[in-house]
Design a protein around this motif. Structure first.
Motif, PDB file in Angstrom:
ATOM      1  N   UNK A 162       0.830  -1.207   0.000  1.00  0.00           N
ATOM      2  CA  UNK A 162       0.000   0.000   0.000  1.00  0.00           C
ATOM      3  C   UNK A 162       0.862   1.255   0.000  1.00  0.00           C
ATOM      4  N   UNK A 163       1.947   1.222   0.786  1.00  0.00           N
ATOM      5  CA  UNK A 163       2.847   2.381   0.818  1.00  0.00           C
ATOM      6  C   UNK A 163       3.424   2.618  -0.575  1.00  0.00           C
ATOM      7  N   UNK A 164       3.800   1.531  -1.249  1.00  0.00           N
ATOM      8  CA  UNK A 164       4.358   1.667  -2.593  1.00  0.00           C
ATOM      9  C   UNK A 164       3.279   2.144  -3.582  1.00  0.00           C
ATOM     10  N   UNK A 165       2.082   1.572  -3.457  1.00  0.00           N
ATOM     11  CA  UNK A 165       1.001   1.928  -4.380  1.00  0.00           C
ATOM     12  C   UNK A 165       0.589   3.393  -4.226  1.00  0.00           C
ATOM     13  N   UNK A 166       0.617   3.885  -2.988  1.00  0.00           N
ATOM     14  CA  UNK A 166       0.256   5.291  -2.764  1.00  0.00           C
ATOM     15  C   UNK A 166       1.401   6.206  -3.185  1.00  0.00           C
ATOM     16  N   UNK A 167       2.634   5.686  -3.130  1.00  0.00           N
ATOM     17  CA  UNK A 167       3.791   6.486  -3.532  1.00  0.00           C
ATOM     18  C   UNK A 167       3.964   6.550  -5.041  1.00  0.00           C
ATOM     19  N   UNK A 168       3.305   5.653  -5.764  1.00  0.00           N
ATOM     20  CA  UNK A 168       3.315   5.695  -7.225  1.00  0.00           C
ATOM     21  C   UNK A 168       1.913   6.143  -7.681  1.00  0.00           C
ATOM     22  N   UNK A 169       1.639   6.003  -8.962  1.00  0.00           N
ATOM     23  CA  UNK A 169       0.304   6.400  -9.436  1.00  0.00           C
ATOM     24  C   UNK A 169      -0.726   5.277  -9.300  1.00  0.00           C
ATOM     25  N   UNK A 175      -3.129   2.240 -12.308  1.00  0.00           N
ATOM     26  CA  UNK A 175      -1.972   1.588 -12.929  1.00  0.00           C
ATOM     27  C   UNK A 175      -0.733   2.436 -12.701  1.00  0.00           C
ATOM     28  N   UNK A 176       0.444   1.831 -12.910  1.00  0.00           N
ATOM     29  CA  UNK A 176       1.667   2.612 -12.921  1.00  0.00           C
ATOM     30  C   UNK A 176       2.583   2.113 -14.028  1.00  0.00           C
ATOM     31  N   UNK A 177       3.358   3.012 -14.567  1.00  0.00           N
ATOM     32  CA  UNK A 177       4.308   2.637 -15.609  1.00  0.00           C
ATOM     33  C   UNK A 177       5.562   2.116 -14.916  1.00  0.00           C
ATOM     34  N   UNK A 178       5.953   0.874 -15.211  1.00  0.00           N
ATOM     35  CA  UNK A 178       7.128   0.286 -14.550  1.00  0.00           C
ATOM     36  C   UNK A 178       8.396   0.435 -15.373  1.00  0.00           C
ATOM     37  N   UNK A 179       8.250   0.661 -16.666  1.00  0.00           N
ATOM     38  CA  UNK A 179       9.446   0.808 -17.492  1.00  0.00           C
ATOM     39  C   UNK A 179       9.064   1.016 -18.944  1.00  0.00           C
ATOM     40  N   UNK A 180       9.876   1.789 -19.648  1.00  0.00           N
ATOM     41  CA  UNK A 180       9.632   2.052 -21.062  1.00  0.00           C
ATOM     42  C   UNK A 180      10.968   2.038 -21.795  1.00  0.00           C
ATOM     43  N   UNK A 181      10.949   1.502 -23.008  1.00  0.00           N
ATOM     44  CA  UNK A 181      12.113   1.484 -23.892  1.00  0.00           C
ATOM     45  C   UNK A 181      11.616   1.878 -25.270  1.00  0.00           C
ATOM     46  N   UNK A 182      12.244   2.888 -25.856  1.00  0.00           N
ATOM     47  CA  UNK A 182      11.834   3.331 -27.182  1.00  0.00           C
ATOM     48  C   UNK A 182      13.047   3.323 -28.110  1.00  0.00           C
ATOM     49  N   UNK A 189      18.482   4.019 -28.638  1.00  0.00           N
ATOM     50  CA  UNK A 189      17.517   3.540 -27.645  1.00  0.00           C
ATOM     51  C   UNK A 189      17.382   4.537 -26.504  1.00  0.00           C
ATOM     52  N   UNK A 190      16.147   4.874 -26.174  1.00  0.00           N
ATOM     53  CA  UNK A 190      15.859   5.692 -25.006  1.00  0.00           C
ATOM     54  C   UNK A 190      15.139   4.800 -24.014  1.00  0.00           C
ATOM     55  N   UNK A 191      15.566   4.822 -22.749  1.00  0.00           N
ATOM     56  CA  UNK A 191      14.846   3.998 -21.773  1.00  0.00           C
ATOM     57  C   UNK A 191      14.762   4.679 -20.418  1.00  0.00           C
ATOM     58  N   UNK A 192      13.767   4.268 -19.667  1.00  0.00           N
ATOM     59  CA  UNK A 192      13.565   4.853 -18.335  1.00  0.00           C
ATOM     60  C   UNK A 192      14.589   4.301 -17.358  1.00  0.00           C
ATOM     61  N   UNK A 193      14.943   5.116 -16.414  1.00  0.00           N
ATOM     62  CA  UNK A 193      15.764   4.657 -15.287  1.00  0.00           C
ATOM     63  C   UNK A 193      14.834   4.399 -14.103  1.00  0.00           C
ATOM     64  N   UNK A 194      15.216   3.449 -13.263  1.00  0.00           N
ATOM     65  CA  UNK A 194      14.365   3.029 -12.148  1.00  0.00           C
ATOM     66  C   UNK A 194      13.887   4.190 -11.241  1.00  0.00           C
ATOM     67  N   UNK A 195      14.791   5.063 -10.742  1.00  0.00           N
ATOM     68  CA  UNK A 195      14.311   6.102  -9.820  1.00  0.00           C
ATOM     69  C   UNK A 195      13.325   7.051 -10.501  1.00  0.00           C
ATOM     70  N   UNK A 199       9.077   7.727  -9.599  1.00  0.00           N
ATOM     71  CA  UNK A 199       8.601   9.030  -9.122  1.00  0.00           C
ATOM     72  C   UNK A 199       7.554   9.652 -10.043  1.00  0.00           C
ATOM     73  N   UNK A 200       7.129   8.922 -11.075  1.00  0.00           N
ATOM     74  CA  UNK A 200       6.180   9.512 -12.025  1.00  0.00           C
ATOM     75  C   UNK A 200       4.866   9.905 -11.373  1.00  0.00           C
ATOM     76  N   UNK A 201       4.394  11.106 -11.683  1.00  0.00           N
ATOM     77  CA  UNK A 201       3.039  11.499 -11.276  1.00  0.00           C
ATOM     78  C   UNK A 201       2.119  11.387 -12.493  1.00  0.00           C
ATOM     79  N   UNK A 202       0.877  11.864 -12.360  1.00  0.00           N
ATOM     80  CA  UNK A 202      -0.082  11.722 -13.462  1.00  0.00           C
ATOM     81  C   UNK A 202       0.456  12.335 -14.750  1.00  0.00           C
TER      82      UNK A 202
END
Lengths: 325, 325
Positions: A162-169, A175-182, A189-195, A199-202
């Protein structure tokens, strides 16, 4: 080891893996050929979320022939995910079209050597490599559901999730985006970093879903591929809506903490403006619970929310196909 | 008093009630005529959930002329619910058909004497009495959503709600039954008791939803009125599906802890097997949050789950209308 969902093992004709401590049971489709050599096994370069196989960590590997090997997770998660695949593969009430279109095919289990634990073969789920055949796979991993913990979970686990779910979207958007690679036009290649992704908001999620269908590998978000990837027949939106129709009816499984994996071939889409092998797949079933005759309102709600985000991106972008490179 | 959702007060043209400490503002449709005499006010006999007005407790009252007076709740809940009604009533993006079909009409506020606090008039929301005109109202109150706390809520409130949600069917089913009242053919009334309704499990919820459309006021669950009340044109299912279509699109409000109130006229339905003024309304808006461009996946998921329960009851019961008494 006690599963939190003992009932999950009771599906028709599938014995509990607890009665088969060796993972070499042969109740499945004939096991796939072993990888040509163990040295063919390598971490999938397109992985965008989860642990990456290394000398210090277990992680999935692929063999280049279209198979994906996922190490059984520690605790009861691994057994649980295996039990899900066994039950799901054999379940007469799952429409074949749904199983084929939206789930990786399950080929049993296999003991494999790992870099992390040399000399100690580890059981792996053998699954289809969902990105096989894509020349330049652009990938997004989206964890679905506002609630990521099965309701029968013990209190400390609920509090942690719950703490994690409230800390993410997750709670807010479902839902929350866990990772993207384009993959950009030149192959960059462009890709997301974990931190960053945590921290993504809406607004960040909206930007990421636009970024996923942008042709540039830099920071320009032009949504040039939105019509081809998200829209149209066979596009992400059309596939998500088909999945939604099933979730409005199906009461077999509740997919807590599962992800939707999106994939397309950046080269094919950029060149032709259509097609590009758009894929929509469910993955990560370590926390699936039995549905017991009730729909998975949690997954369905998050799926509807994702559909709304994506449909807005499609409707705000022109549907002229991008020009070739 | 600080609202947890200060943004809610920012909807177009609606000033914050915090700037209008007197509840006699006149920015609304002309105030309704005052009840003929204060002694006309009485607790609604059909209330199935929430506090009942008495010498020791504030509770809603009706005046017999079609109006329902709900005392502003303590803390910021009352202000918050008022702010919602003001914003919702004036919001240009709410389709008139949705507002008229599924929400009580809001007529402003009024200071009224109460039995609980003589000599100390209390502000009340003035709303349509949703059960007015029903000769023998059978009523069900169903709290929608697996999550009953707005995501911005402070930790202790979340913990309190979560414990309750996990102790009822809310988390598992995405809704819980808060109260049911059924009028039998001879006028005998069957209603739920608070402890019983709190302890309902999935089977209990299913039984309660079947009980709600059964003709007998005893313990016989025949679902004789299912086709007339749940099915058909204008029935509960058709209305819930219309509401669902709106929730798949609307991103204005998130309805945490709101209820769907079902109502029908037991006499009319039993006599004719059709019609019976079937009503589907949303109530209880003390925890509504702004949608901020995101759909209410939590309400939508619960609504889909309720639709599935009710559609199963309709499909398993014959659709021949019951005979008259």
């Amino acid at each position: 080891m006690i599963s939190r969902f003992p009932g999950l093992f009771k599906f028709r004709g599938v014995a509990s893996p607890r009665n088969h401590r060796s993972f070499h049971h042969h109740r499945h489709p004939p096991p796939p050929p072993a990888p040509a050599t163990m040295s063919d096994l390598r971490p999938p370069e397109h992985q965008v979320a989860g642990h990456r196989a290394s000398a210090s960590k277990l992680g999935p590997v692929v063999d280049g022939s279209g198979l994906f090997y996922k190490p059984l997770q520690a605790g009861d998660r691994g057994e649980h995910e295996l039990a899900f695949y066994e039950a799901f593969s054999a379940h007469a009430a799952v429409p074949p079209r749904i199983r084929d279109a939206f789930f990786p095919r399950f080929h049993g289990t296999r003991l494999l050597p790992t870099e992390a634990r040399p000399g100690e073969p580890h059981p792996h789920l053998v699954l289809d490599d969902l990105l096989a055949g894509l020349e330049a796979p652009s990938v997004a991993d989206i964890k679905i559901g506002a609630i990521t913990w099965p309701p029968s979970s013990p209190e400390p686990y609920v509090a942690k999730c719950l703490a994690k779910d409230r800390g993410t979207t997750s709670v807010l958007l479902g839902f929350r985006v866990s990772g993207v690679r384009v993959v950009g036009p030149g192959g960059a290649v462009w890709r997301t970093e974990r931190p960053e992704v945590k921290a993504l908001d809406t607004a960040g999620v909206r930007r990421m879903l636009r970024r996923y269908v942008s042709s540039d590998s830099g920071e320009v978000v032009d949504c040039a591929l939105a019509a081809a990837v998200y829209g149209g027949e066979g596009g992400v939106l059309s596939q998500l809506r088909e999945l939604k129709a099933w979730f409005e009816e199906q009461t077999l499984f509740h997919f807590y903490s599962a992800s939707i994996l999106l994939g397309y071939d950046a080269n094919a889409v950029s060149a032709t403006g259509v097609g590009g092998g758009v894929r929509v797949k469910l993955v990560d079933f370590a926390h699936v619970a039995e549905g017991d005759g009730v729909i998975d309102h949690n997954f369905l709600g998050g799926l509807c929310s994702l559909i709304k985000f994506i449909s807005e991106i499609v409707s705000e972008t022109p549907d002229t196909p991008p020009l070739g490179p």
